[in-house]
Design a protein around this motif. Sequence first.
Motif, PDB file in Angstrom:
ATOM      1  N   ASP A   1      38.009 120.012  35.968  1.00 16.76           N
ATOM      2  CA  ASP A   1      38.801 121.234  35.833  1.00 16.76           C
ATOM      3  C   ASP A   1      39.722 121.088  34.611  1.00 16.76           C
ATOM      4  O   ASP A   1      40.706 120.352  34.652  1.00 16.76           O
ATOM      5  N   GLU A   2      39.360 121.781  33.549  1.00 16.74           N
ATOM      6  CA  GLU A   2      40.103 121.742  32.282  1.00 16.74           C
ATOM      7  C   GLU A   2      40.416 120.297  31.871  1.00 16.74           C
ATOM      8  O   GLU A   2      41.584 119.891  31.808  1.00 16.74           O
ATOM      9  N   PRO A   3      39.384 119.513  31.567  1.00 22.21           N
ATOM     10  CA  PRO A   3      39.601 118.074  31.343  1.00 22.21           C
ATOM     11  C   PRO A   3      40.414 117.730  30.099  1.00 22.21           C
ATOM     12  O   PRO A   3      41.040 116.683  30.055  1.00 22.21           O
ATOM     13  N   SER A   4      40.396 118.600  29.083  1.00 22.59           N
ATOM     14  CA  SER A   4      41.092 118.215  27.853  1.00 22.59           C
ATOM     15  C   SER A   4      42.401 118.962  27.652  1.00 22.59           C
ATOM     16  O   SER A   4      42.951 118.951  26.558  1.00 22.59           O
TER      17      SER A   4
ATOM     18  N   ALA B   1      22.519 127.462  38.314  1.00 14.37           N
ATOM     19  CA  ALA B   1      21.693 126.267  38.538  1.00 14.37           C
ATOM     20  C   ALA B   1      21.812 125.355  37.327  1.00 14.37           C
ATOM     21  O   ALA B   1      21.969 125.839  36.202  1.00 14.37           O
ATOM     22  N   ALA B   2      21.796 124.039  37.592  1.00 13.46           N
ATOM     23  CA  ALA B   2      21.896 123.084  36.479  1.00 13.46           C
ATOM     24  C   ALA B   2      20.910 121.960  36.694  1.00 13.46           C
ATOM     25  O   ALA B   2      20.793 121.408  37.796  1.00 13.46           O
ATOM     26  N   ASP B   3      20.190 121.628  35.651  1.00 12.82           N
ATOM     27  CA  ASP B   3      19.228 120.522  35.719  1.00 12.82           C
ATOM     28  C   ASP B   3      19.900 119.223  35.289  1.00 12.82           C
ATOM     29  O   ASP B   3      20.921 119.256  34.588  1.00 12.82           O
ATOM     30  N   PRO B   4      19.320 118.086  35.684  1.00 13.35           N
ATOM     31  CA  PRO B   4      19.883 116.804  35.252  1.00 13.35           C
ATOM     32  C   PRO B   4      19.962 116.715  33.727  1.00 13.35           C
ATOM     33  O   PRO B   4      19.081 117.226  33.025  1.00 13.35           O
ATOM     34  N   GLY B   5      21.047 116.124  33.261  1.00  9.54           N
ATOM     35  CA  GLY B   5      21.218 115.940  31.828  1.00  9.54           C
ATOM     36  C   GLY B   5      21.799 117.144  31.115  1.00  9.54           C
ATOM     37  O   GLY B   5      21.759 117.214  29.887  1.00  9.54           O
ATOM     38  N   THR B   6      22.342 118.089  31.894  1.00 12.61           N
ATOM     39  CA  THR B   6      22.925 119.271  31.250  1.00 12.61           C
ATOM     40  C   THR B   6      24.422 119.355  31.499  1.00 12.61           C
ATOM     41  O   THR B   6      24.924 118.862  32.507  1.00 12.61           O
ATOM     42  N   CYS B   7      25.063 120.021  30.565  1.00 10.59           N
ATOM     43  CA  CYS B   7      26.496 120.280  30.713  1.00 10.59           C
ATOM     44  C   CYS B   7      26.683 121.793  30.802  1.00 10.59           C
ATOM     45  O   CYS B   7      26.218 122.536  29.934  1.00 10.59           O
ATOM     46  N   VAL B   8      27.351 122.226  31.877  1.00 13.77           N
ATOM     47  CA  VAL B   8      27.577 123.657  32.096  1.00 13.77           C
ATOM     48  C   VAL B   8      29.076 123.933  31.977  1.00 13.77           C
ATOM     49  O   VAL B   8      29.886 123.257  32.630  1.00 13.77           O
ATOM     50  N   GLY B   9      29.428 124.887  31.139  1.00 15.31           N
ATOM     51  CA  GLY B   9      30.841 125.238  30.967  1.00 15.31           C
ATOM     52  C   GLY B   9      31.147 126.588  31.590  1.00 15.31           C
ATOM     53  O   GLY B   9      30.318 127.500  31.555  1.00 15.31           O
ATOM     54  N   ILE B  10      32.317 126.688  32.188  1.00 16.56           N
ATOM     55  CA  ILE B  10      32.749 127.960  32.764  1.00 16.56           C
ATOM     56  C   ILE B  10      34.047 128.354  32.075  1.00 16.56           C
ATOM     57  O   ILE B  10      35.024 127.583  32.081  1.00 16.56           O
ATOM     58  N   VAL B  11      34.056 129.517  31.482  1.00 18.64           N
ATOM     59  CA  VAL B  11      35.287 130.008  30.846  1.00 18.64           C
ATOM     60  C   VAL B  11      35.763 131.249  31.588  1.00 18.64           C
ATOM     61  O   VAL B  11      34.989 131.926  32.266  1.00 18.64           O
ATOM     62  N   GLY B  12      37.006 131.515  31.430  1.00 17.69           N
ATOM     63  CA  GLY B  12      37.600 132.680  32.094  1.00 17.69           C
ATOM     64  C   GLY B  12      39.095 132.577  31.976  1.00 17.69           C
ATOM     65  O   GLY B  12      39.637 131.473  31.797  1.00 17.69           O
ATOM     66  N   LYS B  13      39.777 133.706  32.087  1.00 16.38           N
ATOM     67  CA  LYS B  13      41.229 133.647  31.926  1.00 16.38           C
ATOM     68  C   LYS B  13      41.886 133.023  33.177  1.00 16.38           C
ATOM     69  O   LYS B  13      41.217 132.855  34.213  1.00 16.38           O
ATOM     70  N   ASN B  14      43.148 132.712  33.035  1.00 18.89           N
ATOM     71  CA  ASN B  14      43.861 132.094  34.156  1.00 18.89           C
ATOM     72  C   ASN B  14      43.812 133.015  35.380  1.00 18.89           C
ATOM     73  O   ASN B  14      44.016 134.226  35.266  1.00 18.89           O
TER      74      ASN B  14
ATOM     75  N   SER C   1      35.285 123.465  33.745  1.00 18.00           N
ATOM     76  CA  SER C   1      35.968 124.713  33.378  1.00 18.00           C
ATOM     77  C   SER C   1      36.820 124.393  32.160  1.00 18.00           C
ATOM     78  O   SER C   1      37.374 123.285  32.060  1.00 18.00           O
ATOM     79  N   THR C   2      36.902 125.326  31.247  1.00 20.34           N
ATOM     80  CA  THR C   2      37.621 125.007  30.006  1.00 20.34           C
ATOM     81  C   THR C   2      38.165 126.244  29.298  1.00 20.34           C
ATOM     82  O   THR C   2      37.665 127.360  29.496  1.00 20.34           O
ATOM     83  N   HIS C   3      39.237 125.991  28.527  1.00 21.21           N
ATOM     84  CA  HIS C   3      39.765 127.020  27.620  1.00 21.21           C
ATOM     85  C   HIS C   3      39.630 126.549  26.179  1.00 21.21           C
ATOM     86  O   HIS C   3      40.071 127.236  25.271  1.00 21.21           O
ATOM     87  N   ASP C   4      39.050 125.362  26.024  1.00 20.35           N
ATOM     88  CA  ASP C   4      39.095 124.680  24.744  1.00 20.35           C
ATOM     89  C   ASP C   4      37.808 124.947  23.950  1.00 20.35           C
ATOM     90  O   ASP C   4      36.728 124.480  24.333  1.00 20.35           O
ATOM     91  N   ALA C   5      37.922 125.673  22.835  1.00 23.95           N
ATOM     92  CA  ALA C   5      36.726 126.065  22.063  1.00 23.95           C
ATOM     93  C   ALA C   5      35.858 124.881  21.628  1.00 23.95           C
ATOM     94  O   ALA C   5      34.629 124.947  21.779  1.00 23.95           O
ATOM     95  N   PRO C   6      36.451 123.760  21.137  1.00 27.09           N
ATOM     96  CA  PRO C   6      35.586 122.634  20.754  1.00 27.09           C
ATOM     97  C   PRO C   6      34.750 122.099  21.915  1.00 27.09           C
ATOM     98  O   PRO C   6      33.670 121.529  21.696  1.00 27.09           O
TER      99      PRO C   6
END
Lengths: 224, 415
Positions: free
Chosen positions: A156-159, A24-37, A187-192
């Motif tokens: 999906d992996e924006p950077s 669940a995500a509330d307005p104004g939040t950023c949710v990241g999903i990590v996981g291997k390929n 979704s991201t693999h990018d630590a920053p």
Amino acid sequence: MQFEIQNIQKRFGRKQVLNGVSLAADPGTCVGIVGKNGSGKSTLLSILAGILKPDGGKVTWGGDDLLSSPKKLADAIGYVPQGTPLFEELTALDNLRLWYAGKSRDLAQDLKDGVPAMLDIPSFLHVPVRQMSGGMKKRLSISCAMAHRPPVLLLDEPSAALDLSAKAAIHAYFREFTRQGGILLLSTHDAPEFELCDKLYLLKDGALTPYAYDGDLPSLVARM
Amino acid sequence: MMKLRWQYLKTQIHRMLMRFPVLFLVTILLLGAICGLAWAQFTAGKDEEDFQSLARQKVSVAVVGDTSESYLGIGIYAVEHMDSSRFSVNFIDCTEEEARAMLEAEEVEAYLLIPEGFLDAVTTAENKPVTLVIGGNQGGIGVELVRELADMVSRVLTSSQTAIYTLVDVEANYGRNAYDSKDVTQINLRYFDVILSREEMYQKETVESVRTLSRIEYYACAGVVLFLLLWGLNGTLLLTKRDFSLPKLIRTRGVGAVSQVTAELFAYSLVLLLCLALCVGGLLFGLSKAGVSFSLPGPSESAPSFLLGLFPLVFSMAALQYFLCQLSDNPIVTLLVTLLVSLVLGYLSGCFYFLSYFPKEVQELQVYLPTGMQVNLLQSAFLEKDAAFCIKGLTGYTFLFWLCSVLIRGYRLKK
């Protein structure tokens, strides 16, 4: 209004890719999903964007079931996939015109003070997509996805494969988007990029597990 | 949602027009190659007779007998040079051994064995038959033609005999002075009528289109279809998709497989039509500058009405090429598939060789092939024949290719 995912299931052949994914995500939040390929991140985002149909589960926005109403889902969600959802032969302006169909005034205004302006699209408005850098294409894709001003943005992996300045420009926009009350799910693999996220989830064996990133990358890799 | 569909169509047209300069350049090169081929064909044949002999190869027949005998020599010369046989029969004077060897080697279709003293036998009403020898393994139109020829010779001989005996009777009854009478003149005239009605010697039935179309019309029809087929190589550049992000994304906004395929196919058809219009216009301009007389088919003989008549052809061709480009997301694969299909369809539809060269089964198949219908549609325009079958068939093919493309796109969007 809350964006909620409940018990999403997806199977490809014998492989259960998503097995009861919920968040669940509330307005104004950023949710990241990590996981291997191959862990199912793109599959999950494709389901949320309405591209794939899940085998089970619900996606709701303000209580409305989005999966049973494609129109509501399209209105609520903007999606930036990994690929390039742009016409390579055409300019940035031509591509924006497609997504601003019938709303040329809105486009003109947004080029002055909307999302395209924030992402500096006017600086390459008449450049054909095939001559653009990866960062330009990503910024243009985000602008196209935001044309109908959705409250939820999926990325999906924006950077991936972007240089530092392009990442900085995009991250600045993400902060502004959430500051204005938008919900960002990426979704991201990018630590920053983890630092942008208010919540992080690890997708493994088809299930989401909350994860608090403490800067220990080897530990994260071991858990993936 | 309608606005987005409409915008998607406009964007597709815009996208394809952006590639138009490159496409047009390729088109001009293709057109140059096709014109070169057509020019080679025209200059290879000196006149219409050569064109006719291209369509109908001559049958070789050996003649065994004393052709030095003046009357027999004249007879063979006459048959060889009759209007009805000079394009179809070639006589070879030789011995029986040579004739047999040539027959076994299938260098001749048959040989005629003319017995010694044959002409004396004719005048004295003796039965000395001419033997027609045909190879056991041979059949087909060549042998049939030789049989026709033998029948024709028999008819000439029996008519001659009838004339000779009539004159002998006249002389016996009225004396030699009777040769001066009007009756004898009438008999001679009737004899000439029978012998010299040369166009009636063969029963002619034209089944192939080359006999009813002029050379330039035939090559114009074949050239247009060949040009459109090869233009499909451009389609691989325009239509093959490696990245399905955009189609998948726009589907979530209500522009599904049906709308996407319809818009892309329509835009592609328009570009194809535009290219064709420019080429037709350019060719007409070039022909008029070169002083070559050529009128477009159709009631008004104008370029716009001609192009309007080409709509079923252009849309069916565009649908075929669009469908081929949906089969793979690899441009090299679609390029090779398009090239292969274009060459096979062009070959089977008579774009490279006359259809009369092909077996009967292929000729029957051509009528039902999309490219065959396209050639026939063009030919029927020149011949002012009813083209309802072709138009219905091409409409059906357009729908079929569109439907298959929608199914493929739908499958890919859900992957």
